[in-house]
Design an enzyme around this catalytic site. Structure first.
Site, short mmCIF file in Angstrom:
data_model
loop_
_atom_site.label_atom_id
_atom_site.label_comp_id
_atom_site.label_asym_id
_atom_site.label_seq_id
_atom_site.Cartn_x
_atom_site.Cartn_y
_atom_site.Cartn_z
N TYR A 178 65.90 -23.04 -24.06
CA TYR A 178 65.31 -21.79 -23.66
C TYR A 178 67.23 -21.42 -24.70
O TYR A 178 67.59 -21.50 -22.60
CB TYR A 178 64.32 -21.83 -22.46
CG TYR A 178 65.03 -19.73 -21.91
CD1 TYR A 178 63.80 -19.21 -22.65
CD2 TYR A 178 65.68 -20.04 -20.71
CE1 TYR A 178 64.38 -17.82 -21.90
CE2 TYR A 178 66.01 -18.37 -20.23
CZ TYR A 178 65.16 -17.71 -21.38
OH TYR A 178 65.44 -16.08 -20.57
N GLU B 282 31.56 22.99 -39.36
CA GLU B 282 31.13 22.36 -38.26
C GLU B 282 30.02 21.53 -38.74
O GLU B 282 29.07 22.11 -39.22
CB GLU B 282 30.94 22.66 -37.32
CG GLU B 282 32.62 22.94 -36.81
CD GLU B 282 33.53 22.23 -37.42
OE1 GLU B 282 33.58 20.58 -37.02
OE2 GLU B 282 33.88 22.21 -38.49
N ARG C 274 36.20 8.02 -23.86
CA ARG C 274 35.43 6.93 -25.48
C ARG C 274 36.25 5.43 -25.40
O ARG C 274 36.02 4.10 -25.85
CB ARG C 274 34.70 7.37 -26.44
CG ARG C 274 33.54 7.48 -26.18
CD ARG C 274 32.77 8.01 -27.11
NE ARG C 274 33.53 8.96 -28.39
CZ ARG C 274 33.45 9.52 -29.62
NH1 ARG C 274 32.66 8.71 -30.10
NH2 ARG C 274 33.42 10.32 -29.73
N ASN D 134 36.10 17.82 -44.29
CA ASN D 134 37.53 18.01 -43.99
C ASN D 134 37.87 17.35 -42.55
O ASN D 134 37.85 16.45 -42.16
CB ASN D 134 36.98 19.48 -42.65
CG ASN D 134 38.22 19.93 -41.38
OD1 ASN D 134 39.24 19.95 -42.49
ND2 ASN D 134 38.25 20.46 -40.78
N GLY E 227 32.91 18.05 -40.23
CA GLY E 227 32.94 19.73 -40.66
C GLY E 227 33.20 19.23 -42.64
O GLY E 227 33.74 18.40 -43.09
N GLY F 91 43.31 15.35 -26.07
CA GLY F 91 42.21 15.03 -25.86
C GLY F 91 41.43 14.47 -24.67
O GLY F 91 43.08 13.38 -24.45
N ASN G 160 75.33 -27.79 -31.47
CA ASN G 160 73.73 -27.75 -31.31
C ASN G 160 73.38 -27.98 -30.43
O ASN G 160 74.36 -28.24 -29.29
CB ASN G 160 74.02 -29.40 -31.89
CG ASN G 160 72.53 -29.90 -32.47
OD1 ASN G 160 71.67 -30.54 -31.33
ND2 ASN G 160 72.72 -30.05 -33.66
N GLY H 268 38.52 24.30 -28.01
CA GLY H 268 38.16 24.02 -29.53
C GLY H 268 39.93 23.61 -29.84
O GLY H 268 41.16 23.96 -29.91
C1 UD1 Z 1 37.38 18.84 -36.15
C2 UD1 Z 1 37.34 20.02 -37.30
C3 UD1 Z 1 35.61 18.86 -38.66
C4 UD1 Z 1 36.43 17.98 -38.96
C5 UD1 Z 1 37.51 16.79 -38.30
C6 UD1 Z 1 37.84 16.00 -38.45
C7 UD1 Z 1 37.40 21.92 -36.20
C8 UD1 Z 1 37.02 22.65 -35.52
N1 UD1 Z 1 36.67 20.41 -36.71
O1 UD1 Z 1 36.26 18.07 -35.84
O2 UD1 Z 1 35.82 20.31 -39.33
O3 UD1 Z 1 35.66 17.15 -40.38
O4 UD1 Z 1 37.83 17.31 -37.02
O5 UD1 Z 1 38.02 14.37 -37.60
O6 UD1 Z 1 39.06 21.85 -36.38
N2 UD1 Z 1 41.77 18.77 -29.30
C9 UD1 Z 1 42.59 19.18 -28.57
N3 UD1 Z 1 42.19 20.39 -27.30
C10 UD1 Z 1 41.16 21.22 -28.32
C11 UD1 Z 1 40.06 20.88 -28.78
C12 UD1 Z 1 40.63 19.25 -29.49
O7 UD1 Z 1 44.04 19.10 -28.58
O8 UD1 Z 1 40.92 21.80 -27.52
C13 UD1 Z 1 42.38 17.65 -30.62
C14 UD1 Z 1 41.66 16.29 -30.12
O9 UD1 Z 1 42.09 15.24 -29.35
C15 UD1 Z 1 42.12 16.55 -31.40
C16 UD1 Z 1 42.00 17.59 -32.51
O10 UD1 Z 1 42.35 18.05 -31.88
O11 UD1 Z 1 42.55 14.49 -31.29
C17 UD1 Z 1 39.97 16.90 -33.37
O12 UD1 Z 1 39.06 17.57 -32.02
P1 UD1 Z 1 38.54 17.14 -32.27
O13 UD1 Z 1 36.82 16.92 -31.14
O14 UD1 Z 1 38.34 15.44 -32.31
O15 UD1 Z 1 37.75 17.70 -33.64
P2 UD1 Z 1 36.40 17.35 -33.76
O16 UD1 Z 1 34.87 17.72 -33.80
O17 UD1 Z 1 36.33 15.92 -34.67
#
Ligand code: UD1
Ligand code: MG
Length: 455
Positions: free
Chosen positions: A352, A158, A18, A173, A144, A14, A363, A83
């Protein structure tokens, strides 16, 4: 737990936009350890035998942190973020090795307990090909939803792909999953990207598994555990939960705290029984406190061991690579850095001690300073046992002071002192008879004259 093998795939690609940070999100710390570190420790505690970490391009820093904690961890670079399923598949070479269980964890979700990972694995061991981690969300927005029909998990949808009815489901989820290693790779490869975000969703694996006649399961956890971190507000919220857990665990193991909410610990702070903590004590990483130690208010400790019966503080600072012996007393405004203090040493006020070894029963007087740094290098000071260092002494390292030495107060000591010696490192005192009184009286007269002139 069992003799089953387990691969943990930790997603950490990720961007963490933010967080508004030059540092990648998963390296931000909770209780003195990076978030990805918490995840790696938890999966290892749950019996994870191997770890694969998926990182973003150029993230050598995340790779280094993963390897620091799990030297055998494999690193997989996800150049395009398409994803969660796409991310997991980057660990294909590892998945192909045929582990019994596969855990998928998120590097930005650091509070999942090892027992929870253990429960996910148990569900796989019991026959499920896909196990989702569910939780009852106070506000399901953005998560999700777990669709359960006839008592079994049939789909994860989702939020943005959900129907009105599905959006009303509160069982959400957590994102993390456990998969059967025998089926994981084949199922993951079949995941497509036809959905609202055009991403490869890991969650689609539920329907694919059922279509193959495999079974699914849900393991539930408290919402608190699946808290993810996207910004610094959530980082602070997760920190607060982590601190509350650490305090509770410490109290359960026999630590008393007057005001637990003011005590801050690290993920690895270790206490024996009957430790007493006054308010506002902070522990950096690597601290171990033996039984019967009292740490008084406003003290800061990191990377040190404190042996039983010692009293630290108030307002003391014990820095890394320090060892504090039994029944040592460290008082207010004393800083100890990379130093080893034997039993019953006392340094009660304003001192120190850096790169210093102090023998038993010695001491250290108020205001004693070891000058361990010459502007380029650090040098050691060795002080023997039963030494009395007079107040306001300056000890210039490298320096060795023998046993039973007495250092006169106000000394500057730059040469070694033999056992048993009385060392002076200051000019001898001199006094001019009557000169003090003459001067004081003359000053009094001057002041009176000035006042008479109206000055
Ligand atoms: C995901 C779940 C959702 C769940 C939520 C909980 C999926 C499709 N959805 O959504 O059901 O309720 O988490 O928080 O799995 N990441 C990567 N590479 C990518 C995409 C993501 O490393 O290409 C990592 C992100 O950095 C993060 C984690 O995977 O640590 C989850 O990704 P994020 O985009 O936060 O998924 P959500 O949309 O929150
Ligand atoms: Mg998320």
């Amino acid at each position: 737990m069992t003799d089953r093998t387990c691969l943990s795939v930790v997603l950490a690609a990720g961007e963490g936009t933010r967080m508004k940070s030059a540092k990648p999100k998963v390296l931000h710390e909770i209780a003195g350890l990076s978030m990805v570190g918490h995840v790696l420790n938890a999966v290892a505690e749950a019996g994870g035998t191997a770890a694969a970490v998926v990182v973003g391009p150029g993230r050598d820093d995340v790779a280094a942190e993963a390897r620091r904690l799990v030297p055998s961890a494999t690193i997989h670079v996800q150049t395009e973020r398409l994803g969660t399923a796409h991310a997991v598949l980057h660990a294909e070479t590892e998945l192909a090795k045929g582990y019994d269980d596969v855990i998928v964890a998120f590097g930005d979700t650091p509070l999942v307990a090892p027992e929870t990972f253990g429960r996910l694995r148990s569900a796989v061991a019991a026959g499920a090909a896909v196990v989702a981690l569910g939780f009852e969300a106070a506000n399901p927005f953005g998560y999700g939803r777990l669709v359960v029909e006839h008592g079994r998990l049939t789909r994860i949808v989702e939020g943005r792909d959900a129907t009105e009815d599905q959006r009303r489901i509160r069982l959400c989820n957590g994102g993390l999953m456990a998969l059967s290693g025998a089926h994981a790779l084949a199922l993951l490869k079949r995941i497509g990207n036809v959905n609202a975000k055009g991403e490869y969703y890991l969650t689609d694996i539920v329907e694919l598994a059922l279509a193959e006649g495999l079974s699914t399961a849900i393991v539930e956890a408290p919402e608190e555990e699946v808290r993810g971190v996207n910004d610094r507000i959530q980082l602070a919220e997760v920190e607060a939960i982590a601190q509350a857990r650490l305090r509770e665990a410490a109290m359960r193991s026999g630590v008393s705290m007057t005001a637990p909410e003011t005590v801050f610990m690290s993920y690895d702070t270790h206490f024996e029984q009957d430790v007493f903590l006054e308010p506002h004590v902070v522990f950096g990483p690597g601290v171990s406190i033996d039984s019967g130690v009292t740490i008084r208010a406003y003290s800061h400790l990191a990377g040190c061991h404190v042996a039983s019966g010692a009293v630290i503080g108030p307002f003391a600072r014990i820095r890394p690579k320090s060892r504090i012996g039994e029944k040592v007393h460290i008082g207010n405004f004393v800083e100890v850095n990379r130093s080893v203090l034997a039993a019953k040493v006392e340094a009660n006020h304003l001192a120190y001690l850096g790169d210093t070894t102090v023998g038993e029963g010695t001491n250290i007087g108020a205001g004693t300073i070891t000058c361990n740094f010459d502007g380029a290098d650090k040098h050691p000071t060795v002080i023997g046992k039963d030494v009395f260092v007079g107040s306001n002494s300056t000890l210039i390292a490298p320096l060795t002071i023998g046993d039973e030495v007495l250092i006169a107060a106000g000394s500057t000591i730059s040469q070694n002192v033999e056992d048993g010696a009385l060392a002076f490192g200051r000019p001898r005192q001199s006094a001019l008879p009557d000169r003090g009184a003459e001067k004081i009286r003359a000053n009094k007269v001057k002041r009176a004259e000035r006042k008479a002139r109206g000055g």
